[in-house]
Design an enzyme around this catalytic site. Structure first.
Site, PDB file in Angstrom:
ATOM      1  N   ASP A 293      -8.444  -5.987  -5.536  1.00  0.00           N
ATOM      2  CA  ASP A 293      -8.230  -4.760  -4.765  1.00  0.00           C
ATOM      3  C   ASP A 293      -8.933  -3.602  -5.469  1.00  0.00           C
ATOM      4  O   ASP A 293      -8.690  -3.343  -6.649  1.00  0.00           O
ATOM      5  CB  ASP A 293      -6.730  -4.485  -4.655  1.00  0.00           C
ATOM      6  CG  ASP A 293      -6.418  -3.277  -3.791  1.00  0.00           C
ATOM      7  OD1 ASP A 293      -7.343  -2.691  -3.195  1.00  0.00           O
ATOM      8  OD2 ASP A 293      -5.221  -2.918  -3.702  1.00  0.00           O
TER       9      ASP A 293
ATOM     10  N   SER B 176       0.819  -1.197   0.000  1.00  0.00           N
ATOM     11  CA  SER B 176       0.000   0.000   0.000  1.00  0.00           C
ATOM     12  C   SER B 176       0.866   1.265   0.000  1.00  0.00           C
ATOM     13  O   SER B 176       1.673   1.449  -0.904  1.00  0.00           O
ATOM     14  CB  SER B 176      -0.962  -0.036   1.194  1.00  0.00           C
ATOM     15  OG  SER B 176      -1.960   0.951   1.084  1.00  0.00           O
TER      16      SER B 176
ATOM     17  N   HIS C 160      -6.090  -6.331  -1.236  1.00  0.00           N
ATOM     18  CA  HIS C 160      -5.100  -5.299  -0.945  1.00  0.00           C
ATOM     19  C   HIS C 160      -3.981  -5.819  -0.040  1.00  0.00           C
ATOM     20  O   HIS C 160      -2.817  -5.490  -0.251  1.00  0.00           O
ATOM     21  CB  HIS C 160      -5.805  -4.115  -0.278  1.00  0.00           C
ATOM     22  CG  HIS C 160      -4.959  -2.890  -0.153  1.00  0.00           C
ATOM     23  ND1 HIS C 160      -4.541  -2.159  -1.244  1.00  0.00           N
ATOM     24  CD2 HIS C 160      -4.448  -2.257   0.940  1.00  0.00           C
ATOM     25  CE1 HIS C 160      -3.805  -1.130  -0.834  1.00  0.00           C
ATOM     26  NE2 HIS C 160      -3.738  -1.163   0.486  1.00  0.00           N
TER      27      HIS C 160
END
Length: 500
Positions: free
Chosen positions: A417, A211, A476
């Site tokens: 994601d 991320s 994610h």
């Protein structure tokens, strides 16, 4: 990814009999594949749960964590070391980062060290340890922790660090203005860490994270390369998964309408809203962007859709989609869109479904030498950049040179994601120039990422020092949602296999 490939990934075809394998058989084959690797060619094999490792500095004993007595864990996770260390050796230093270090398991390498950080900014790496790639796991919906068969400690030593200052148990007043400040603080912490655990000096280092760590990690790597005398470790490569490496408008806004169309049955929008979405995308210059500009090789510079690095007024299409998705399904999960039912119970409280957060239990804090008076939150409410992060995205600054200097670089993205989409990462890669050329020169082949014992599990491409992998059904937090695939890709980064 094509619908046919999704079904192929979910069910897998048993070649010998021609029938479809059950999920139990698929999981058994996954475990067999990992076991085959663990019993082939790995050195330094010891008996017991971890390899023998001794630290001679007496201060190391202050950080020792007894693996047999972790609260609520009914098995031995092995020895580890955890606690707070300052980011400099100044006697007046008040800024400290919290870490948890595990030595390698029986089949892991003693010559390597993996550094892991979560993103946010301000999300704790202890979440990564407990729910992604640590030696024990307590994931969403689990009643209690279990042994993680795909822990990265099966590859080497792993160091999870809560950073920047203000994240998790870390202490001090956040003062970072940009990514160079973050990199200097992390390297300063690592210097203090190696003074205590000096036997780790000289190891091969692999920086990894997910991320917003897609921004942290390249800048940290660049700082290490530009200051080679500051850290007695040999940086080999980086892993960034579902990473933020470009502008938000590039990775969130441009590809989002197309993402919804690919997964129309999961979003379940009516024709009226889809027409509104088409109109919004056209007005904002998002329509057809992938087909026109994301070519292999690129035909030229990939433009931004507006006149700035931000989305234009009325062009926040991502938020518009998210808000309307929640109307249809209040449990819509931006981190993995396949989760269409009620959000599961979460021992870390990230999904808002647990009152007794594991790391806030007093006996847990005491066991891992965390400050008892600190309330642990998975993603802090504190601004770890008091004046926002002033650095430009790494794909446009430091990442190309880092790729050129690394032995290997891996960018990984989960196809389920929504918060950062894989097509957005493709755009970022094709905008970036490295080794004198822009982006990938040849196309990414469909269904080209093969997972041992499973089969096609997405797509991958390697070119000029960069390997990019897309993982089917992965969300994610990729090591949590696709542990076998993540483990295999990490093997590749570390040179334990020739292809991902």
């Amino acid at each position: 990814m094509r619908l046919l490939a999704v079904f192929a990934t979910l069910l897998a075809v048993a070649a010998a009999s021609g029938r479809l394998m059950t999920m139990q058989e698929i999981n058994e084959r996954r475990l067999e594949a990992v076991k085959r690797w663990q019993t082939s060619g790995s050195q330094n094999v010891k008996s017991g749960g971890v390899q023998n490792i001794t630290f001679t500095n007496p201060k190391a004993s202050e950080f020792y964590v007894e693996g047999k007595s972790l609260p609520l864990v009914d098995f031995d996770v092995g020895p580890s070391w955890a606690g707070l260390l300052p980011i400099s050796n100044s006697p007046n230093e008040t800024r400290k980062l919290f870490f948890w270090f595990f030595p390698p398991g029986p089949q892991g390498s003693l010559d390597d060290l993996i550094f892991w950080t979560n993103g946010g900014p301000g999300c704790s790496s202890l979440a990564g340890l407990l729910q992604e790639n640590g030696p024990f796991t307590w994931s969403w919906g689990q009643a209690k922790p279990t042994v993680n068969q795909h822990s990265w400690t099966n590859l080497s030593s792993v160091l999870w660090v809560e950073q920047p200052v203000g994240t998790g148990f870390s202490q001090g007043i956040p003062d970072a203005q940009n990514e160079d400040d973050i990199a200097a603080q992390v390297v300063g912490f690592m210097q203090q860490f190696l003074e205590v655990f000096s036997e780790l000096k000289g190891k091969k280092l692999y920086l990894s994270g997910e991320s917003y760590a897609g921004t942290y990690v390249p800048y940290i790597a660049n700082y290490i390369y530009e200051n080679p005398s500051r850290l007695d470790l040999s940086l080999q490569g980086i892993w960034i998964s579902d990473p933020l490496i470009s502008w938000y408008v590039v990775q969130q806004q441009i590809p989002t309408a197309d993402f919804v169309k690919k997964h129309a049955s999961l979003f379940s929008f009516n024709q009226t809203y889809m027409a509104h979405l088409d109109e919004m995308a056209a007005t904002c210059n998002y329509t057809g962007y992938m087909d026109k500009y994301v070519t292999y090789p690129p035909k030229g510079l990939l433009p931004l859709p507006g006149d700035s690095t931000n989305f234009a007024q009325g062009c926040d299409i991502w938020t518009d989609i998210h808000n309307n998705a929640l109307i249809i399904n209040p449990s819509f999960n931006i981190y993995r869109i396949w989760d269409t039912y009620s959000l599961p119970w979460d021992v870390l409280g990230f999904l808002g479904t647990q009152s007794s957060i594991y790391y806030n239990l007093t006996d847990v804090k005491e066991a891992i030498h965390a400050p008892v008076d600190t309330e642990w939150i998975e993603c802090t409410l504190t601004h770890v950049f008091p004046n926002e992060d002033s650095s430009s995205p790494p794909a446009l600054t430091v990442l190309p040179s880092v790729i050129e200097k690394n032995q290997r670089t891996v960018i990984v993205h989960g196809l389920a994601d929504f918060i950062i989409t894989a097509d957005g990462t493709r755009i970022a890669i094709q905008k970036s120039v490295r080794n004198g050329l822009q982006g990938f020169q040849t196309p990414i082949a469909d269904d080209s990422f093969i997972v041992d014992g499973v089969g096609a599990y997405g797509s991958m491409h390697s070119e000029r020092g960069l390997t990019y992998c897309e993982v089917a059904l992965g969300g994610h937090m990729l090591p949590e949602f696709a542990p076998v695939a993540s483990f295999q890709i990490m093997q590749y980064l570390m040179g334990f296999r020739d292809t991902p």
